[in-house]
Motif scaffolding. Sequence first.
Motif, short mmCIF file in Angstrom:
data_model
loop_
_atom_site.label_atom_id
_atom_site.label_comp_id
_atom_site.label_asym_id
_atom_site.label_seq_id
_atom_site.Cartn_x
_atom_site.Cartn_y
_atom_site.Cartn_z
N LYS A 157 -35.40 21.39 23.07
CA LYS A 157 -34.11 22.06 23.17
C LYS A 157 -34.07 22.88 24.45
N ILE A 158 -33.03 22.68 25.23
CA ILE A 158 -32.91 23.36 26.52
C ILE A 158 -31.51 23.96 26.63
N GLU A 159 -31.44 25.21 27.07
CA GLU A 159 -30.16 25.84 27.35
C GLU A 159 -30.15 26.35 28.79
N VAL A 160 -29.14 25.95 29.53
CA VAL A 160 -28.93 26.45 30.89
C VAL A 160 -27.76 27.44 30.83
N TYR A 177 -29.62 31.90 37.36
CA TYR A 177 -29.53 31.10 36.14
C TYR A 177 -30.70 31.44 35.22
N ARG A 178 -30.47 31.26 33.92
CA ARG A 178 -31.54 31.45 32.93
C ARG A 178 -31.68 30.16 32.13
N ILE A 179 -32.88 29.58 32.13
CA ILE A 179 -33.15 28.36 31.37
C ILE A 179 -34.07 28.72 30.22
N THR A 180 -33.66 28.38 29.01
CA THR A 180 -34.43 28.66 27.80
C THR A 180 -34.80 27.34 27.14
N SER A 181 -36.04 27.22 26.69
CA SER A 181 -36.49 26.01 26.00
C SER A 181 -37.39 26.39 24.84
N ASN A 182 -37.55 25.44 23.91
CA ASN A 182 -38.40 25.70 22.75
C ASN A 182 -39.84 25.24 22.97
N SER A 183 -40.14 24.75 24.15
CA SER A 183 -41.51 24.39 24.50
C SER A 183 -41.74 24.81 25.96
N PRO A 184 -42.99 25.01 26.36
CA PRO A 184 -43.27 25.56 27.69
C PRO A 184 -43.12 24.53 28.81
N VAL A 229 -38.54 31.35 28.53
CA VAL A 229 -37.43 31.67 29.43
C VAL A 229 -37.87 31.56 30.88
N THR A 230 -37.08 30.85 31.68
CA THR A 230 -37.30 30.76 33.12
C THR A 230 -36.03 31.22 33.82
N GLU A 231 -36.16 32.16 34.75
CA GLU A 231 -35.02 32.61 35.54
C GLU A 231 -35.14 32.07 36.96
N LEU A 232 -34.05 31.51 37.44
CA LEU A 232 -34.03 30.92 38.77
C LEU A 232 -32.90 31.52 39.59
N GLU A 233 -33.17 31.80 40.83
CA GLU A 233 -32.16 32.26 41.78
C GLU A 233 -32.03 31.17 42.83
N VAL A 234 -30.82 30.60 42.95
CA VAL A 234 -30.63 29.47 43.86
C VAL A 234 -29.86 29.94 45.08
#
Length: 253
Positions: free
Chosen positions: A83-86, A187-194, A57-62
Amino acid sequence: MSTQETGALIKSVNNMTATVAGKMGEIDKKVNAAKSSFNSWMDTTKAVNINGEGRYVTELEVDGDKDTFYPVYFRMETGEETKIEVYRHYTWNKGKNDFDTSSSHIASALVVLRGQSYSWDGDANYLRTLVNVQRYRQTVAKVGFKGWCDVEKLDPNGPDSDYNSPDEGYISRAHSCFMLRGGRLKYRITSNSPLTFKVYQEGDEFYRHEARNFRYIAKTVQLADAESGDADNNHGTTYVGYNLPVVAPLEVS
């Protein structure tokens, strides 16, 4: 009980206490060693090593201008599908955004992507949108297997090539991308790999190739130019790519 017997008993109890204390010390050492070993295993083990799927999980503030979309460049791994979810919850940044501080319905988004590798790689490589649903305001745009950017020559007097002709568009052969809207939004970006997800500003260099004399430069876009994505990902903001179940026709006897 005589004084001699009492002394012997006390000595025996003291010896037993020392023995127990020694054993407790040995146990503590073994427990601490086990904890250290487990923590080391946790730090170095990926989900794939235990037949699981990762969740990173990566959280970004734009920040920036509220009508500008800022690029996020990334490179997918090879060997399995990425797999990526924004995601953005519609209430995030309530009262602390550049759109409407009185409303809780700021903007929501769920963009689901699937792909592998990058344009220059020799493996099967692609990026496709499975879901792009956004409400209240568009906040995700420009999904591209080849990232949207500028290309420039490193040395203006150096050799020309097929890679360094000045251009702008979906042209990055080294990274894919999507863009996120500014205006103090989370925003929260989730992926199945780093993977590494980072917001870039206009003019930032994010890749260079010395031998071919070029570099890729980040480009932002304005709201009016913020289509959903490249030719394979330009589905609009109400798109769900899953097939609906087919109902068999009713047989009338």
